[in-house]
Design a protein around this motif. Structure first.
Motif, PDB file in Angstrom:
ATOM      1  N   ILE A  77       0.885  -1.181   0.000  1.00 31.20           N
ATOM      2  CA  ILE A  77       0.000   0.000   0.000  1.00 31.20           C
ATOM      3  C   ILE A  77       0.919   1.227   0.000  1.00 31.20           C
ATOM      4  O   ILE A  77       1.727   1.390   0.916  1.00 31.20           O
ATOM      5  CB  ILE A  77      -0.900   0.041   1.251  1.00 31.20           C
ATOM      6  CG1 ILE A  77      -1.697  -1.263   1.390  1.00 31.20           C
ATOM      7  CG2 ILE A  77      -1.821   1.249   1.215  1.00 31.20           C
ATOM      8  CD1 ILE A  77      -2.446  -1.387   2.712  1.00 31.20           C
ATOM      9  N   VAL A  78       0.797   2.055  -1.039  1.00 30.65           N
ATOM     10  CA  VAL A  78       1.663   3.245  -1.115  1.00 30.65           C
ATOM     11  C   VAL A  78       0.806   4.513  -1.182  1.00 30.65           C
ATOM     12  O   VAL A  78      -0.349   4.473  -1.639  1.00 30.65           O
ATOM     13  CB  VAL A  78       2.622   3.192  -2.337  1.00 30.65           C
ATOM     14  CG1 VAL A  78       3.551   1.988  -2.270  1.00 30.65           C
ATOM     15  CG2 VAL A  78       1.853   3.207  -3.658  1.00 30.65           C
TER      16      VAL A  78
ATOM     17  N   ILE B  15      -2.172  -1.642   7.883  1.00 29.23           N
ATOM     18  CA  ILE B  15      -1.407  -0.381   7.840  1.00 29.23           C
ATOM     19  C   ILE B  15      -0.515  -0.323   9.072  1.00 29.23           C
ATOM     20  O   ILE B  15      -0.959  -0.659  10.174  1.00 29.23           O
ATOM     21  CB  ILE B  15      -2.354   0.847   7.882  1.00 29.23           C
ATOM     22  CG1 ILE B  15      -3.332   0.810   6.732  1.00 29.23           C
ATOM     23  CG2 ILE B  15      -1.560   2.141   7.817  1.00 29.23           C
ATOM     24  CD1 ILE B  15      -4.380   1.898   6.845  1.00 29.23           C
ATOM     25  N   HIS B  16       0.739   0.097   8.875  1.00 27.43           N
ATOM     26  CA  HIS B  16       1.664   0.261   9.998  1.00 27.43           C
ATOM     27  C   HIS B  16       1.708   1.738  10.381  1.00 27.43           C
ATOM     28  O   HIS B  16       2.156   2.567   9.592  1.00 27.43           O
ATOM     29  CB  HIS B  16       3.063  -0.210   9.615  1.00 27.43           C
ATOM     30  CG  HIS B  16       3.111  -1.681   9.371  1.00 27.43           C
ATOM     31  ND1 HIS B  16       3.258  -2.597  10.379  1.00 27.43           N
ATOM     32  CD2 HIS B  16       2.994  -2.398   8.221  1.00 27.43           C
ATOM     33  CE1 HIS B  16       3.242  -3.807   9.871  1.00 27.43           C
ATOM     34  NE2 HIS B  16       3.071  -3.726   8.564  1.00 27.43           N
ATOM     35  N   ALA B  17       1.265   2.053  11.610  1.00 30.49           N
ATOM     36  CA  ALA B  17       1.189   3.458  12.040  1.00 30.49           C
ATOM     37  C   ALA B  17       2.536   4.160  11.907  1.00 30.49           C
ATOM     38  O   ALA B  17       2.598   5.322  11.502  1.00 30.49           O
ATOM     39  CB  ALA B  17       0.682   3.549  13.479  1.00 30.49           C
TER      40      ALA B  17
ATOM     41  N   ILE C 118      -1.694  -1.399  12.705  1.00 28.02           N
ATOM     42  CA  ILE C 118      -0.718  -1.887  13.696  1.00 28.02           C
ATOM     43  C   ILE C 118      -0.060  -0.661  14.314  1.00 28.02           C
ATOM     44  O   ILE C 118       0.555   0.126  13.588  1.00 28.02           O
ATOM     45  CB  ILE C 118       0.390  -2.739  13.034  1.00 28.02           C
ATOM     46  CG1 ILE C 118      -0.190  -3.720  12.030  1.00 28.02           C
ATOM     47  CG2 ILE C 118       1.276  -3.409  14.083  1.00 28.02           C
ATOM     48  CD1 ILE C 118      -0.676  -4.999  12.576  1.00 28.02           C
ATOM     49  N   ASP C 119      -0.198  -0.492  15.635  1.00 24.62           N
ATOM     50  CA  ASP C 119       0.396   0.704  16.243  1.00 24.62           C
ATOM     51  C   ASP C 119       1.855   0.457  16.611  1.00 24.62           C
ATOM     52  O   ASP C 119       2.400  -0.620  16.362  1.00 24.62           O
ATOM     53  CB  ASP C 119      -0.447   1.204  17.427  1.00 24.62           C
ATOM     54  CG  ASP C 119      -0.418   0.253  18.604  1.00 24.62           C
ATOM     55  OD1 ASP C 119       0.506  -0.587  18.674  1.00 24.62           O
ATOM     56  OD2 ASP C 119      -1.322   0.363  19.455  1.00 24.62           O
ATOM     57  N   THR C 120       2.490   1.462  17.225  1.00 23.33           N
ATOM     58  CA  THR C 120       3.936   1.376  17.492  1.00 23.33           C
ATOM     59  C   THR C 120       4.263   0.293  18.523  1.00 23.33           C
ATOM     60  O   THR C 120       5.400  -0.145  18.623  1.00 23.33           O
ATOM     61  CB  THR C 120       4.475   2.737  17.977  1.00 23.33           C
ATOM     62  OG1 THR C 120       3.475   3.342  18.801  1.00 23.33           O
ATOM     63  CG2 THR C 120       4.764   3.659  16.804  1.00 23.33           C
ATOM     64  N   ASN C 121       3.272  -0.169  19.312  1.00 26.94           N
ATOM     65  CA  ASN C 121       3.515  -1.270  20.264  1.00 26.94           C
ATOM     66  C   ASN C 121       3.227  -2.629  19.641  1.00 26.94           C
ATOM     67  O   ASN C 121       3.120  -3.623  20.352  1.00 26.94           O
ATOM     68  CB  ASN C 121       2.621  -1.124  21.513  1.00 26.94           C
ATOM     69  CG  ASN C 121       2.875   0.176  22.225  1.00 26.94           C
ATOM     70  OD1 ASN C 121       4.020   0.615  22.301  1.00 26.94           O
ATOM     71  ND2 ASN C 121       1.811   0.801  22.711  1.00 26.94           N
TER      72      ASN C 121
END
Ligand code: ADP
Ligand code: MG
Length: 333
Positions: free
Chosen positions: A162-163, A242-244, A315-318
């Motif tokens: 995903i860009v 999605i990676h935050a 997906i959050d930073t943790n």
């Protein structure tokens, strides 16, 4: 049933079966950023139309007529870019309230010309009529794309990256700054308010993606990342992760979120009117595409990956994952 209960997209789905009576020439009808029509042996014809209504899409106190005219054309250029095309000819229809001066409407055209000239768009016609209270501007724009290069919302596959081709959430934050009376640092204010008032369609970015042969789907972000990503997911039959920490996030946006006491991710995920491209890219081609972007001084970010499981996960930073329920712009909600 009222539109606010039924929803814009459910309405469009409900009328789509009443709309097509001829197959010849039809490549893509309702459901994508542009209609795609078979045109000649080399190119497809693209057509898009978007309307701006006073007090719904803009407030005349917050935007100069030149900027409003430029924005009305640019949002349509953005839909042509989302299909990988270049814009060609525009038709402008306006409903003008009696209270408005002729000079105001002439200034709208000065602004449109600022977008039309560098894009070599001709304004070929339109319609001018009166309105009881509000100004309405409708733009219809044609474009062309080489056959075999048209980007649809429906081609993404599990495993594709995903860009995005620009920052997200800045326009929504800019709109909130415009309507707030909080004291603001001018550089930050200008960056975010410009994102809202001066979008430009990402035509060069769309052309690189389309020409590369690695882009499997694309859309422009007009309603917000969550809603526009959902359009690709639904129409492609995939889900998204999605990676935050990979989301582009300027210091101006982080600072404005603190001032406005809002979650910065809320602006990025559910804001709207970014008019950047959101696309699916075969991972094999990423470095090649990135190189072409950088060689033209353009930017591209990978923010996640398409997956088989339906739905959008953040997906959050943790490393915790939560489902995103699309809450972007629906005109009736
Ligand atoms: P975009 O945000 O890319 O401009 P929209 O969400 O406005 O796209 O529209 C989605 C699709 O529905 C497009 O193909 C558009 O042409 C079509 N559409 C929207 N409104 C109508 C309508 N009133 N009648 C027919 N088609 C429509
Ligand atoms: Mg669009």
């Amino acid at each position: 049933m009222k539109f606010r209960h039924f929803g814009e997209f459910r309405f469009i789905d409900s009328i789509a079966p009443l709309c097509v009576f001829r197959d010849s020439g039809l490549i893509q009808g309702i459901g994508d950023d542009c209609a795609i029509i078979d045109f000649n042996s080399d190119n497809y014809l693209l057509i898009t139309t978007d309307m701006m209504v006073e007090r719904v899409h803009f407030n005349r106190d917050w935007i100069l007529p030149q900027l409003l005219g430029a924005k009305a054309l640019s949002t349509n250029v953005s839909d042509i870019a989302a299909c990988g095309g270049v814009p060609q000819d525009a038709f402008i229809s306006i409903a003008v309230p009696d209270s408005l001066d002729v000079e105001y409407v002439q200034d709208l055209y000065t602004g449109m010309a600022e977008v039309a000239k560098p894009n070599l768009i001709n304004i070929m016609g339109g319609d001018t009529t009166g309105s009881k209270t509000d100004l309405v501007i409708n733009v219809a724009l044609t474009g062309r794309v080489p056959k075999g290069q048209a980007l649809l919302r429906s081609g993404a596959r599990a495993g594709d990256l995903i860009v995005v081709t620009g920052p997200l959430g800045e326009s929504a934050a800019g709109l909130e700054l415009l309507s707030s009376d909080i004291e603001q640092d001018s550089a930050m204010r200008n960056q975010l308010i410009d994102a809202h008032l001066k979008p430009r369609g990402h035509v060069a970015q769309g052309r690189i993606l389309a020409e590369s042969g690695y882009c499997t789907a694309a859309i422009d972000v007009s309603d917000g990342l969550s809603s526009d990503l959902e359009h690709i997911c639904k129409q492609s039959g995939v889900g998204a992760l999605i990676h935050a920490e990979k989301l582009p996030m300027s210091t101006a946006l982080v600072h404005a979120s603190e001032l406005l006491d809002k979650d910065v991710l809320e602006f990025i995920v559910n804001g709207g009117e970014d008019y950047v491209l959101l696309a699916a890219l075969d991972p094999e081609g990423f470095s090649n595409v990135e190189m072409r972007f950088h060689s033209q001084g353009l930017e591209i970010w990978t923010i996640g990956v398409f997956i088989e499981t339906p739905g959008i996960q953040l997906i959050d930073t943790n490393d915790d994952s939560r489902e995103i329920i699309p809450r972007g712009w629906d005109h009736f909600r």
